[in-house]
Design a protein around this motif. Structure first.
Motif, mmCIF file in Angstrom:
data_model
loop_
_atom_site.group_PDB
_atom_site.id
_atom_site.type_symbol
_atom_site.label_atom_id
_atom_site.label_comp_id
_atom_site.label_asym_id
_atom_site.label_seq_id
_atom_site.Cartn_x
_atom_site.Cartn_y
_atom_site.Cartn_z
ATOM 1 N N THR A 145 0.549 -0.976 -0.146
ATOM 2 C CA THR A 145 0.176 0.262 -0.025
ATOM 3 C C THR A 145 0.684 1.102 -0.360
ATOM 4 O OG1 THR A 145 -0.196 -0.120 2.745
ATOM 5 C CG2 THR A 145 -1.540 -1.342 1.150
ATOM 6 N N ALA A 146 0.600 2.153 -0.730
ATOM 7 C CA ALA A 146 0.973 3.569 -0.908
ATOM 8 C C ALA A 146 0.207 4.443 -2.258
ATOM 9 C CB ALA A 146 3.062 2.906 -1.440
ATOM 10 N N PRO A 147 0.455 5.797 -1.288
ATOM 11 C CA PRO A 147 -0.304 6.474 -2.982
ATOM 12 C C PRO A 147 0.778 6.838 -3.599
ATOM 13 C CG PRO A 147 0.965 8.085 -0.744
ATOM 14 C CD PRO A 147 1.233 6.064 -0.602
ATOM 15 N N PRO A 148 0.089 7.084 -4.558
ATOM 16 C CA PRO A 148 1.234 7.856 -5.786
ATOM 17 C C PRO A 148 1.102 9.815 -5.149
ATOM 18 C CG PRO A 148 -1.188 8.220 -6.110
ATOM 19 C CD PRO A 148 -1.565 7.661 -4.555
ATOM 20 N N ALA A 149 2.916 9.321 -5.518
ATOM 21 C CA ALA A 149 3.807 11.087 -4.939
ATOM 22 C C ALA A 149 2.867 12.041 -5.653
ATOM 23 C CB ALA A 149 4.935 10.383 -6.362
ATOM 24 N N GLY A 150 2.658 11.892 -4.534
ATOM 25 C CA GLY A 150 2.334 13.381 -4.614
ATOM 26 C C GLY A 150 0.574 13.652 -4.477
ATOM 27 N N ALA A 151 0.013 12.557 -4.396
ATOM 28 C CA ALA A 151 -1.838 12.801 -4.677
ATOM 29 C C ALA A 151 -1.956 12.918 -2.669
ATOM 30 C CB ALA A 151 -2.483 11.205 -4.456
ATOM 31 N N SER A 152 -2.983 13.057 -2.930
ATOM 32 C CA SER A 152 -3.732 13.524 -1.966
ATOM 33 C C SER A 152 -4.094 12.090 -0.757
ATOM 34 C CB SER A 152 -5.621 14.005 -1.753
ATOM 35 O OG SER A 152 -5.653 14.103 -0.863
ATOM 36 N N PRO A 153 -3.742 11.907 0.807
ATOM 37 C CA PRO A 153 -4.493 10.682 0.839
ATOM 38 C C PRO A 153 -5.484 9.939 0.749
ATOM 39 C CG PRO A 153 -2.364 12.060 1.985
ATOM 40 C CD PRO A 153 -3.023 12.649 1.150
ATOM 41 N N ALA A 154 -6.019 10.991 0.966
ATOM 42 C CA ALA A 154 -7.665 10.749 1.243
ATOM 43 C C ALA A 154 -8.180 10.186 -0.045
ATOM 44 C CB ALA A 154 -8.774 12.268 1.709
ATOM 45 N N THR A 155 -8.330 10.387 -1.095
ATOM 46 C CA THR A 155 -7.974 10.121 -1.735
ATOM 47 C C THR A 155 -7.485 9.332 -3.148
ATOM 48 O OG1 THR A 155 -8.090 12.024 -3.459
ATOM 49 C CG2 THR A 155 -10.037 12.189 -2.139
ATOM 50 N N ALA A 156 -6.575 9.158 -3.022
ATOM 51 C CA ALA A 156 -5.615 8.542 -3.960
ATOM 52 C C ALA A 156 -5.583 7.371 -3.833
ATOM 53 C CB ALA A 156 -4.204 9.404 -3.580
ATOM 54 N N VAL A 160 -0.947 -1.447 -8.367
ATOM 55 C CA VAL A 160 0.572 -2.185 -8.505
ATOM 56 C C VAL A 160 0.316 -3.363 -8.963
ATOM 57 C CG1 VAL A 160 1.827 -2.557 -6.706
ATOM 58 C CG2 VAL A 160 0.243 -1.482 -6.115
ATOM 59 N N LEU A 161 1.878 -3.362 -10.290
ATOM 60 C CA LEU A 161 2.078 -4.258 -10.615
ATOM 61 C C LEU A 161 3.378 -4.725 -10.736
ATOM 62 C CD1 LEU A 161 1.234 -6.369 -12.974
ATOM 63 C CD2 LEU A 161 2.556 -4.191 -14.798
ATOM 64 N N LEU A 162 3.707 -6.443 -9.629
ATOM 65 C CA LEU A 162 5.019 -6.543 -9.121
ATOM 66 C C LEU A 162 5.823 -6.857 -11.026
ATOM 67 C CD1 LEU A 162 3.579 -7.653 -5.983
ATOM 68 C CD2 LEU A 162 4.348 -5.786 -7.399
ATOM 69 N N LEU A 163 6.573 -6.944 -10.441
ATOM 70 C CA LEU A 163 7.642 -7.316 -11.997
ATOM 71 C C LEU A 163 8.291 -7.788 -11.755
ATOM 72 C CD1 LEU A 163 7.416 -3.804 -13.816
ATOM 73 C CD2 LEU A 163 5.739 -5.303 -14.206
ATOM 74 N N ALA A 183 -8.305 4.958 -11.025
ATOM 75 C CA ALA A 183 -6.568 5.020 -10.372
ATOM 76 C C ALA A 183 -5.544 5.832 -11.750
ATOM 77 C CB ALA A 183 -5.867 3.970 -10.216
ATOM 78 N N PRO A 184 -4.657 6.711 -11.755
ATOM 79 C CA PRO A 184 -3.960 8.088 -11.454
ATOM 80 C C PRO A 184 -2.821 7.277 -12.057
ATOM 81 C CG PRO A 184 -3.828 8.751 -9.385
ATOM 82 C CD PRO A 184 -5.153 7.164 -9.230
ATOM 83 N N ALA A 185 -2.510 6.510 -11.745
ATOM 84 C CA ALA A 185 -1.053 6.095 -11.516
ATOM 85 C C ALA A 185 -1.394 4.549 -11.696
ATOM 86 C CB ALA A 185 0.362 6.113 -11.085
ATOM 87 N N LEU A 186 -0.487 4.011 -12.282
ATOM 88 C CA LEU A 186 0.277 2.709 -12.114
ATOM 89 C C LEU A 186 1.244 2.144 -11.726
ATOM 90 C CD1 LEU A 186 -0.309 -0.476 -12.813
ATOM 91 C CD2 LEU A 186 0.992 -0.945 -14.988
ATOM 92 N N ARG A 187 1.422 1.570 -11.061
ATOM 93 C CA ARG A 187 2.897 1.140 -9.846
ATOM 94 C C ARG A 187 3.713 0.459 -11.083
ATOM 95 N NH1 ARG A 187 3.841 3.067 -4.031
ATOM 96 N NH2 ARG A 187 3.694 4.745 -4.717
ATOM 97 N N LEU A 188 4.698 0.802 -11.255
ATOM 98 C CA LEU A 188 5.287 -0.675 -11.414
ATOM 99 C C LEU A 188 6.601 -0.889 -10.721
ATOM 100 C CD1 LEU A 188 5.861 0.040 -15.179
ATOM 101 C CD2 LEU A 188 3.759 -1.192 -14.329
#
Lengths: 262, 207
Positions: A145-156, A160-163, A183-188
């Motif tokens: 679990t983690a918010p995307p960089a710069g995102a608001s914690p409440a709504t972000a 996550v895609l593990l490679l 989601a605004p981002a896909l975390r690789l």
């Protein structure tokens, strides 16, 4: 790039004062070898532009020149076509385990990829499906679990895609994710061998080798192995196959392949 | 673009012959020299943002031929051409209503499956037309250039035992040959493209 290349590039991008430009023109009109150098410098500019390696002011200057130079635009288009075709040919021709486009994640087929949508700052740990996974460290998949960089914690929200890096050619093992709708981002996330305090350069390419996104990432140490991470904006992820490259790792560079589904 | 000189005087065969003879006594070398000057002139106008560059290059050569036809003695034709080109550039700048070509045509086209198939078939045909060493060289280059182009070139040059710049020139020539071949094979209309703008009889601009 040689110092001379820098001069030619400045000329080609319209950055030289009139007197300097004229001096260079005197040179290339007088010497064939100098003219060749300018042509080659332009060649490199075209390649860099097509690979999204030309950035910032250079890119803007190049694009401005493309607008009123149809000859340059035609050469760019010809190069785009040739590069696309040659890369496809090379990818199809190279033996298994060598071709970059055939570099597929080394994760086991069944548990190769885990795709989740995670509410930011969820405190409750998510179950980690490690038991049936291969022993290779980079093949360990887990959720985080983690918010995307710069995102608001409440709504972000982040996906996550593990490679895992490796040379498995079996396409069934390609980690696939459905294109995130909210989601605004896909975390690789890629397990790497050693921690690093440096920011990583991250490049995402499509199967034709075109760069679709460039950004930064970082290595974080959570759990058994350091992980390289990068948040890729979902907006750049059309359905298709991608290769992500993490540059600046302690061991140099690592890459992984994944697929975005509709 | 206004070409007032051309309206009053057009290039005749004797005038062209005179220009060629001034460039070199040997007709073959004169023709090569003519093309070399024309390529440079075209690039000059292009790099200075004055399309259509080839038309302007021809205009310069016409004007030089005219001066010769009028009896002017020109010692260094290349330098003289550059002088005329700079004058023409000023004329163009004074007259040109900076018409901007829309950038729209530059947008990357998304090839269809049919396009892909045709493109690959043409590429294979064009690759077949290369000599074996050129074919091997270009394929090797494209196997590694995505990672770090310059490092890959250096490594290839070291392995081949040639200077990196020599390899760069060789790769450039091969790519231009392939681009020309691809455009022709696909029935493209790149009239200002790699072949039409700079190549003559398969010759390249970085020789």
């Amino acid at each position: 790039m040689t110092p001379a290349d820098g001069k030619w590039r400045a000329y080609l991008l319209g950055r030289l004062a009139a007197e300097e430009a004229q001096a260079l023109e005197d040179q290339y009109f007088g010497e064939e070898a100098v003219f060749e150098e300018v042509v080659l410098a332009e060649d490199d500019l075209i390649d860099e532009y097509l690979d999204a390696q030309l950035e910032g002011d250079d890119r803007r200057a190049f694009e401005e020149r493309l607008q009123d130079r149809p000859e340059l635009a035609a050469r760019l288009e010809a190069r785009r076509r040739l590069t696309r075709a040659l890369r496809r040919r090379v990818d199809a021709d190279v033996p298994p385990r060598v071709g970059r486009r055939q570099i597929v994640l080394g994760l086991a087929a069944a548990a190769a990829a885990v795709f989740v949508s995670v509410r930011a700052f969820q405190e409750k740990p998510i179950e980690t499906p490690r038991t049936s996974l291969p022993t290779r460290p980079s093949a360990v998949a887990r959720l985080e679990t983690a918010p995307p960089a710069g995102a608001s914690p409440a709504t972000a929200e982040v996906m996550v895609l593990l490679l895992g890096a490796g040379g498995v050619r079996d396409k069934s093992s390609v980690p696939s994710v459905k294109r995130p709708s909210s989601a605004p981002a896909l975390r690789l996330v890629l397990n790497v061998g050693a921690p690093s305090g440096r920011a990583l350069e991250v490049v995402l390419e499509d199967v034709d080798g075109a760069t679709v996104w460039k950004g930064t990432g970082q290595v974080v140490t959570k759990g058994p192995a350091p992980q390289a991470q990068a948040d890729v904006p979902v907006s750049v992820l059309a359905p298709g196959d991608y290769i992500v490259r993490f540059k600046g790792l302690p061991g140099g560079e690592d890459e992984a392949f994944f697929r975005v589904l509709r | 673009m206004a070409v007032t000189a051309r309206e009053r005087w057009s290039l005749s065969e004797p005038a062209l012959d005179r220009l060629l003879r001034t460039l070199d006594a040997d007709p073959e070398r004169a023709a090569l020299r003519y093309e070399e000057i024309r390529r440079k002139l075209a690039r000059f106008f292009e790099w200075r943002g004055c399309p259509p560059a080839e038309d302007h290059a021809d205009e310069v050569l016409d004007r030089v031929a005219r001066r010769l036809d009028e009896g002017l003695q020109i010692v260094n034709v290349g330098a003289y051409c550059y002088g005329i080109a700079r004058m023409l550039l000023h004329e163009i700048a004074a007259k040109l209503d900076r018409q901007r070509t829309a950038l729209g045509h530059l947008a990357a086209t998304v090839p269809t499956a049919d396009d892909d198939e045709a493109e690959m078939a043409c590429l294979d045909r064009c690759l077949d037309e290369l000599d074996a060493s050129s074919r091997a060289l270009i394929l090797e280059y494209y196997e590694g250039e995505r990672r770090d182009r310059q490092a890959h070139r250096r490594a290839m040059a070291a392995r081949l035992g040639i200077a990196p710049n020599a390899l760069r020139i060789r790769l450039h020539r091969i790519r231009r040959t392939l681009e020309t071949c691809l455009a022709s094979c696909l029935g493209g209309r790149e009239t200002n493209g790699p072949a039409a703008s700079l190549l003559t009889g398969g010759r390249d601009d970085a020789r």
